[in-house]
Motif scaffolding. Structure first.
Motif, PDB file in Angstrom:
ATOM      1  N   CYS A 146       3.899   0.666   2.979  1.00  0.00           N
ATOM      2  CA  CYS A 146       5.112   0.968   2.289  1.00  0.00           C
ATOM      3  C   CYS A 146       6.225   1.708   2.952  1.00  0.00           C
ATOM      4  O   CYS A 146       7.045   1.998   2.476  1.00  0.00           O
ATOM      5  CB  CYS A 146       4.924   1.791   0.870  1.00  0.00           C
ATOM      6  SG  CYS A 146       4.353   3.530   1.679  1.00  0.00           S
TER       7      CYS A 146
ATOM      8  N   LYS B   9       5.995   8.213   1.151  1.00  0.00           N
ATOM      9  CA  LYS B   9       6.853   7.446   1.933  1.00  0.00           C
ATOM     10  C   LYS B   9       7.714   6.282   1.173  1.00  0.00           C
ATOM     11  O   LYS B   9       8.647   5.853   1.587  1.00  0.00           O
ATOM     12  CB  LYS B   9       6.081   6.810   2.970  1.00  0.00           C
ATOM     13  CG  LYS B   9       5.885   7.993   4.381  1.00  0.00           C
ATOM     14  CD  LYS B   9       5.684   7.436   5.505  1.00  0.00           C
ATOM     15  CE  LYS B   9       4.057   7.022   5.880  1.00  0.00           C
ATOM     16  NZ  LYS B   9       3.701   6.618   7.135  1.00  0.00           N
TER      17      LYS B   9
ATOM     18  N   VAL C 246      -0.359  -0.540  -4.640  1.00  0.00           N
ATOM     19  CA  VAL C 246      -1.870  -0.133  -4.539  1.00  0.00           C
ATOM     20  C   VAL C 246      -1.449   1.246  -4.251  1.00  0.00           C
ATOM     21  O   VAL C 246      -1.374   1.822  -3.033  1.00  0.00           O
ATOM     22  CB  VAL C 246      -2.539  -0.695  -3.458  1.00  0.00           C
ATOM     23  CG1 VAL C 246      -4.038  -0.392  -3.543  1.00  0.00           C
ATOM     24  CG2 VAL C 246      -2.361  -2.475  -3.596  1.00  0.00           C
TER      25      VAL C 246
ATOM     26  N   LEU D 252       0.680  -1.134  -0.015  1.00  0.00           N
ATOM     27  CA  LEU D 252      -0.122  -0.010   0.008  1.00  0.00           C
ATOM     28  C   LEU D 252       0.874   1.221  -0.018  1.00  0.00           C
ATOM     29  O   LEU D 252       1.814   1.512   0.930  1.00  0.00           O
ATOM     30  CB  LEU D 252      -0.907  -0.017   1.276  1.00  0.00           C
ATOM     31  CG  LEU D 252      -1.906  -1.146   1.518  1.00  0.00           C
ATOM     32  CD1 LEU D 252      -2.746  -0.779   2.644  1.00  0.00           C
ATOM     33  CD2 LEU D 252      -2.476  -1.650   0.394  1.00  0.00           C
TER      34      LEU D 252
ATOM     35  N   ARG E 161       1.696  12.582   5.892  1.00  0.00           N
ATOM     36  CA  ARG E 161       1.674  14.065   6.564  1.00  0.00           C
ATOM     37  C   ARG E 161       2.651  14.306   7.765  1.00  0.00           C
ATOM     38  O   ARG E 161       2.968  15.494   7.825  1.00  0.00           O
ATOM     39  CB  ARG E 161       0.185  13.971   7.265  1.00  0.00           C
ATOM     40  CG  ARG E 161      -0.661  14.457   6.044  1.00  0.00           C
ATOM     41  CD  ARG E 161      -2.201  14.559   6.516  1.00  0.00           C
ATOM     42  NE  ARG E 161      -3.369  14.686   5.560  1.00  0.00           N
ATOM     43  CZ  ARG E 161      -3.838  13.542   4.935  1.00  0.00           C
ATOM     44  NH1 ARG E 161      -3.631  12.370   5.491  1.00  0.00           N
ATOM     45  NH2 ARG E 161      -4.612  13.547   3.954  1.00  0.00           N
ATOM     46  N   ARG E 162       2.750  13.209   8.524  1.00  0.00           N
ATOM     47  CA  ARG E 162       3.902  13.274   9.594  1.00  0.00           C
ATOM     48  C   ARG E 162       5.269  13.445   9.138  1.00  0.00           C
ATOM     49  O   ARG E 162       6.224  14.113   9.668  1.00  0.00           O
ATOM     50  CB  ARG E 162       3.961  12.153  10.421  1.00  0.00           C
ATOM     51  CG  ARG E 162       2.773  12.125  11.654  1.00  0.00           C
ATOM     52  CD  ARG E 162       2.450  11.018  11.976  1.00  0.00           C
ATOM     53  NE  ARG E 162       1.781   9.975  11.089  1.00  0.00           N
ATOM     54  CZ  ARG E 162       1.581   8.624  11.311  1.00  0.00           C
ATOM     55  NH1 ARG E 162       1.922   7.978  12.672  1.00  0.00           N
ATOM     56  NH2 ARG E 162       1.107   7.974  10.549  1.00  0.00           N
TER      57      ARG E 162
ATOM     58  N   GLY F  38      -0.638   4.545  -0.914  1.00  0.00           N
ATOM     59  CA  GLY F  38      -1.516   5.627  -0.891  1.00  0.00           C
ATOM     60  C   GLY F  38      -1.647   6.634   0.045  1.00  0.00           C
ATOM     61  O   GLY F  38      -2.316   7.715  -0.319  1.00  0.00           O
ATOM     62  N   GLY F  39      -0.754   6.394   1.054  1.00  0.00           N
ATOM     63  CA  GLY F  39      -0.958   7.501   2.267  1.00  0.00           C
ATOM     64  C   GLY F  39      -0.307   8.918   1.738  1.00  0.00           C
ATOM     65  O   GLY F  39       0.421   9.023   0.409  1.00  0.00           O
ATOM     66  N   ARG F  40      -0.560   9.890   2.636  1.00  0.00           N
ATOM     67  CA  ARG F  40      -0.282  11.185   2.205  1.00  0.00           C
ATOM     68  C   ARG F  40       1.141  11.846   3.049  1.00  0.00           C
ATOM     69  O   ARG F  40       1.571  12.807   2.906  1.00  0.00           O
ATOM     70  CB  ARG F  40      -1.204  12.173   2.591  1.00  0.00           C
ATOM     71  CG  ARG F  40      -2.421  12.034   2.051  1.00  0.00           C
ATOM     72  CD  ARG F  40      -2.415  12.373   0.196  1.00  0.00           C
ATOM     73  NE  ARG F  40      -3.577  12.302  -0.184  1.00  0.00           N
ATOM     74  CZ  ARG F  40      -3.806  12.473  -1.682  1.00  0.00           C
ATOM     75  NH1 ARG F  40      -2.812  13.416  -2.256  1.00  0.00           N
ATOM     76  NH2 ARG F  40      -4.994  12.449  -2.298  1.00  0.00           N
TER      77      ARG F  40
ATOM     78  N   ASP G 152      -6.940   2.734  -5.949  1.00  0.00           N
ATOM     79  CA  ASP G 152      -8.123   2.608  -5.216  1.00  0.00           C
ATOM     80  C   ASP G 152      -9.097   2.988  -5.965  1.00  0.00           C
ATOM     81  O   ASP G 152      -9.307   4.041  -6.723  1.00  0.00           O
ATOM     82  CB  ASP G 152      -7.990   3.680  -4.188  1.00  0.00           C
ATOM     83  CG  ASP G 152      -6.977   3.193  -3.285  1.00  0.00           C
ATOM     84  OD1 ASP G 152      -6.475   1.770  -3.242  1.00  0.00           O
ATOM     85  OD2 ASP G 152      -6.640   3.909  -2.232  1.00  0.00           O
TER      86      ASP G 152
END
Ligand SMILES: Nc1nc2c(ncn2[C@@H]2O[C@H](COP(=O)(O)OP(=O)(O)OP(=O)(O)O)[C@@H](O)[C@H]2O)c(=O)[nH]1
Length: 205
Positions: A90, A19, A45, A6, A12-13, A8-10, A63
């Protein structure tokens, strides 16, 4: 074995970083994972078509549902493979193929809708876990309820197996497979850990 990474995260941290593209000891996390999973059927993904361009030459899926975080990624992965799938975030640079194989074998053995590694204090690891398409209906129920919590469909399912993470030490002595990168400090730690790992592939730490 089916594996879904996966991405697809942003991030943010990490100030909006992709990432999967972070380099640890000179190598992108996604490259590390793809190399480690070379013998598996692996799909990346992505959250959307724009992000997919980062992974040209690799098998990708986008997605079909937006704004549901990792749950959307798990849904896409299971819809793509239509069979049991090991899911990996990921941001876990040191996941060992053998750890995935073990979890997958355990999930098959008990025919679980989901098999999640569990720490001795009860914390679960839903993003280094194995899911069956049988959990898709519960994930879709979450979409209908606008529920983003990754564990909600798992808790609703009555066929979930937990796997004691300590049992994986035989394969991954320091359980580095579960180390993940969320902040700048984590990236620095990952660099240090990476330097301590024998380039021959055997963990020295
Ligand atoms: N395909 C897909 N993957 C996602 C999505 N949201 C998060 N992920 C992945 O799920 C894993 C866990 O993500 P998180 O660490 O919770 O979130 P993040 O967006 O990466 O990072 P933060 O913004 O700092 O919380 C990572 O591998 C993400 O790339 C999504 O909407 N779609």
């Amino acid at each position: 074995m089916n594996v879904a990474i996966l991405v697809g995260g942003r991030g943010r941290r990490l100030g909006g970083a992709e990432k999967s593209q972070i380099r640890i000891c000179g190598k992108k996390i996604i490259e590390r994972l793809i190399e480690e999973f070379a013998e598996f059927e692996t799909v990346i993904v992505c959250r959307d078509e724009g992000q997919k361009r980062l992974f040209e030459g690799h098998r990708c899926v986008v997605d079909s549902v937006r704004n549901f975080g990792p749950l959307a990624g798990i849904h896409s992965a299971l819809s793509y493979f239509s069979s049991r799938t090991a899911v990996v975030a990921c941001d876990m640079p040191f996941v060992k193929a053998k750890v995935l194989e073990k979890l997958y074998a355990e999930a098959e053995k008990c025919d679980a809708d989901a098999l999640l590694p569990v720490w001795s204090d009860g914390r679960l690891e839903p993003l280094l876990a194995v899911y069956s398409p049988k959990i898709l209906l519960e994930i879709e129920r979450s979409f209908e309820k606008n529920e983003r919590k990754i564990l909600a469909p798992v808790f609703r399912s009555n066929n979930v197996a937990l796997y004691d993470i300590e049992c994986l030490r035989k394969i991954d002595k320091n359980l580095l497979s579960f180390f993940n990168v969320n902040t700048r400090e984590d990236v620095e730690r990952a660099e240090k850990l990476c330097l301590s790992i024998d380039l021959g592939g055997k963990s020295q730490i």
